[in-house]
Design an enzyme around this catalytic site. Structure first.
Site, PDB file in Angstrom:
ATOM      1  N   GLU A  25      48.796  45.258  25.405  1.00 49.32           N
ATOM      2  CA  GLU A  25      49.334  44.325  25.534  1.00 49.32           C
ATOM      3  C   GLU A  25      49.097  43.629  27.246  1.00 49.32           C
ATOM      4  O   GLU A  25      48.320  42.889  27.468  1.00 49.32           O
ATOM      5  CB  GLU A  25      50.327  43.652  25.246  1.00 49.32           C
ATOM      6  CG  GLU A  25      50.840  43.562  23.619  1.00 49.32           C
ATOM      7  CD  GLU A  25      52.087  42.936  23.709  1.00 49.32           C
ATOM      8  OE1 GLU A  25      52.496  42.025  22.802  1.00 49.32           O
ATOM      9  OE2 GLU A  25      53.148  43.425  23.795  1.00 49.32           O
ATOM     10  N   GLU A  76      60.961  35.922  27.203  1.00 47.27           N
ATOM     11  CA  GLU A  76      62.149  35.554  27.996  1.00 47.27           C
ATOM     12  C   GLU A  76      62.124  35.606  29.393  1.00 47.27           C
ATOM     13  O   GLU A  76      62.814  34.666  30.208  1.00 47.27           O
ATOM     14  CB  GLU A  76      63.323  36.140  27.873  1.00 47.27           C
ATOM     15  CG  GLU A  76      64.067  36.169  25.866  1.00 47.27           C
ATOM     16  CD  GLU A  76      63.242  37.082  25.104  1.00 47.27           C
ATOM     17  OE1 GLU A  76      64.055  37.456  24.091  1.00 47.27           O
ATOM     18  OE2 GLU A  76      62.413  37.812  25.407  1.00 47.27           O
ATOM     19  N   LYS A 102      53.810  33.395  22.044  1.00 40.96           N
ATOM     20  CA  LYS A 102      52.898  34.217  22.052  1.00 40.96           C
ATOM     21  C   LYS A 102      52.066  33.983  20.522  1.00 40.96           C
ATOM     22  O   LYS A 102      52.546  34.314  19.237  1.00 40.96           O
ATOM     23  CB  LYS A 102      52.807  35.515  21.905  1.00 40.96           C
ATOM     24  CG  LYS A 102      52.295  37.060  21.991  1.00 40.96           C
ATOM     25  CD  LYS A 102      52.754  37.491  22.073  1.00 40.96           C
ATOM     26  CE  LYS A 102      53.527  38.877  23.444  1.00 40.96           C
ATOM     27  NZ  LYS A 102      53.748  39.506  23.352  1.00 40.96           N
TER      28      LYS A 102
END
Length: 122
Positions: A25, A76, A102
């Site tokens: 990612e 978060e 996401k």
């Protein structure tokens, strides 16, 4: 006329960013969707028709875009930065509803997305 509440909204704003705990990612990134509803007193702008009397949604978008550029492991953390930046930049804001999703998260599920929602109120 009595206004019970007024808001500036950004709906389904798409970003390509590098948030996530998985190593790939941080390399290839992913797609994210942001929904934002910001409480703001719009009465003056309703009367004046002047952009200086409102929260300019282009300025709001630019702020969110800047925060989305900063890689984070956790959504978060990204959401917290966005809320803090809005609060610090626009002192007349009364509330913030933020959904950060996401899209196609790497968790082996067939779903549209996973994410966080934050409701902040002054």
């Amino acid at each position: 006329m009595k206004i019970e509440g007024s808001y500036i909204v950004l709906r389904h704003v798409r970003f390509q960013a590098f948030h996530g705990v998985m190593p790939q990612e941080g390399i290839v990134g992913g797609d994210f969707d942001v929904d934002l509803r910001v409480g703001y007193p719009l009465e003056r702008a309703m009367e004046s028709d002047e952009v200086n009397d409102t929260l300019n949604y282009a300025a709001l978008y630019a702020l969110v875009k800047q925060e989305m550029k900063q890689p984070s492991k956790l959504l978060e953390h990204v959401a917290g930065r966005i809320v803090a930046a809005i609060d610090n930049t626009f002192p007349l804001v009364t509330s913030i509803d933020l959904t950060l999703t996401k899209l196609n998260p790497p968790m082996g599920a067939d779903c549209e997305g996973a994410g966080v929602e934050v409701h902040w109120k002054r």
